[in-house]
Write an enzyme that holds these catalytic residues in place. Structure first.
Site, mmCIF file in Angstrom:
data_model
loop_
_atom_site.group_PDB
_atom_site.id
_atom_site.type_symbol
_atom_site.label_atom_id
_atom_site.label_comp_id
_atom_site.label_asym_id
_atom_site.label_seq_id
_atom_site.Cartn_x
_atom_site.Cartn_y
_atom_site.Cartn_z
ATOM 1 N N GLY A 21 35.837 31.648 46.275
ATOM 2 C CA GLY A 21 35.835 30.400 47.028
ATOM 3 C C GLY A 21 36.599 29.272 46.363
ATOM 4 O O GLY A 21 37.295 28.506 47.026
ATOM 5 N N THR A 60 48.447 40.789 40.787
ATOM 6 C CA THR A 60 48.125 42.054 41.445
ATOM 7 C C THR A 60 46.752 41.984 42.082
ATOM 8 O O THR A 60 45.775 41.584 41.448
ATOM 9 C CB THR A 60 48.161 43.209 40.414
ATOM 10 O OG1 THR A 60 49.442 43.234 39.793
ATOM 11 C CG2 THR A 60 47.886 44.543 41.085
ATOM 12 N N CYS A 82 27.354 25.375 40.360
ATOM 13 C CA CYS A 82 28.548 24.740 39.798
ATOM 14 C C CYS A 82 28.249 23.350 39.239
ATOM 15 O O CYS A 82 29.086 22.757 38.562
ATOM 16 C CB CYS A 82 29.649 24.657 40.857
ATOM 17 S SG CYS A 82 30.248 26.283 41.365
#
Length: 381
Positions: free
Chosen positions: A69, A234, A323
């Site tokens: 996110g 990648t 967070c």
């Protein structure tokens, strides 16, 4: 230990884990390689893209895989702003740190101006206040769909209509709501949105962004060769495949899971009846509420103390968005609601998962009652 912090992260689904191992051992090629092994990995990747697009009700050409996110929000905001003139952004006070930090960087480096909106008492962005904040140079409205701390859902469809009327782009962080509610109408109302795999039983380090294909955007990283230039590096195809399986599973039982969460919510709150005058729950109407998330204050008890006491009783809860943990500032959601000081520090979050049982929810509620009564020295149990 019984887990009540699913809004922070979820355990990896067993079927998703099996798919990860199979893909990692059988589809290990680089999707950009031109040989058959690379082509097989790319085919798996494109199948995942189609599946995620189908769940969102959008075209696969608009889906870009990310590491989660935070990266998705960062890249989507930059992509949208590259496609739209204007130096004004409207956002919310309670946005995720990946949104606020990106916007702060834009204000410092590119002189964007920002209007950050509070919540009303129901935990929503007020549409009229949003309308009044729009300027001639407003380029972007950035509003999170599902709040991670109190579970209120923002009226993104209505915001989308207003933005379209004013020719403004809209990004919505849908990390908390994907897998808990149908997002097809939301996806059709925005220009971009982001999701994160570990919030719905996929692996950590996976996510996706949808950007409307009509937009002519430029990637943040110059000369990036992956995901049509959206990001470099990648792609982790095994993890993306596992995330896709997890997404399919939660969507197959969306209504059933929704009912499960409401039952848990009701059970937990009923268990708090003995202390009904000693806590506040922040919520809205059922139609705009993620029932799996309960944000509340226990009056007179600091949230961190309550979290540690619950941990001692064998329950893992949180004091808000993961967070924000460790930061000295109060919960952004409390700030958005106008709750400050000692009251804001009383905040705790309870979040349910598919594995949570009715008995688990009841036991947590009863334990919180014991903690409150003991701490307040009132009818100690």
């Amino acid at each position: 230990m019984k887990y009540f912090d699913y809004a922070a992260t979820c355990p990896l689904d067993k079927d998703a884990a099996e798919v990860y191992v199979k893909a990692a051992t059988e589809y290990y090629g680089n999707t950009r390689s031109l040989h058959d092994i690379g082509s097989q990995a790319n085919e798996l990747l494109e199948n995942c893209r189609r599946e995620i697009a189908q769940l969102l009700g959008v075209v696969k050409e608009g889906i870009y895989f990310t590491s989660g996110g935070s990266e998705g929000n960062f890249l989507a905001i930059h992509a949208l702003l590259s496609a739209k003139k204007g130096k004004h952004i409207i956002t919310g006070i309670a946005e995720h740190s990946s949104i606020t930090s990106t916007i702060e960087k834009l204000t410092e480096e590119q002189q964007y101006e920002v209007t950050a909106l509070p919540f009303n008492q129901q935990g929503h962005i007020d549409i009229e206040q949003l309308r009044n904040a729009i300027r001639k140079d407003t380029a972007l409205i950035c509003i999170q769909h599902g709040n991670p701390e109190i579970g209120t859902k923002q009226p993104i469809e209505e915001i989308g209509w207003l933005a379209k009327e004013k020719d403004i782009l809209v990004h919505s962080d849908c990390v908390q709501s994907f897998g808990k509610t149908d997002l097809q109408r939301v996806a059709q109302s925005v220009d971009s949105l982001s999701i994160s795999g570990h919030k719905f039983y996929g692996p950590k380090g996976t996510g996706a962004v949808y950007i409307h294909p009509r937009l002519n955007w430029n990637g943040y990283y110059p000369n990036a060769s992956h995901e049509k230039g959206f990001r470099p590096g990648t792609l982790n195809v095994p993890a993306i495949a596992a995330m896709t399986v997890a997404a399919q599973k939660v969507y197959q039982k969306l209504d059933q899971n929704h009912s499960h969460y409401y039952l848990l919510r009701e059970t937990f709150l009923n268990a708090l009846e003995p202390i009904k005058n000693q806590f506040v729950v922040y919520k809205t109407d059922d139609s705009l509420q993620l029932p799996s998330t309960i944000g509340m204050r226990v009056l007179g008890i600091e949230g961190q103390w309550m979290m540690l006491e619950c941990n001692r009783y064998g329950f893992a809860i949180s004091t808000g968005s993961a967070c924000q943990t460790g930061m000295k500032s109060s919960s952004k959601t409390m700030m958005a609601l106008g709750v400050s000081g000692k009251m804001a520090k009383e905040f705790i979050r309870i979040s349910f998962g598919l594995e949570t049982t009715k008995e688990d929810a009841k036991e947590l509620g009863e334990s919180i009652v014991k903690i409150v009564q003991t701490t307040h020295n009132t009818n100690p149990v």
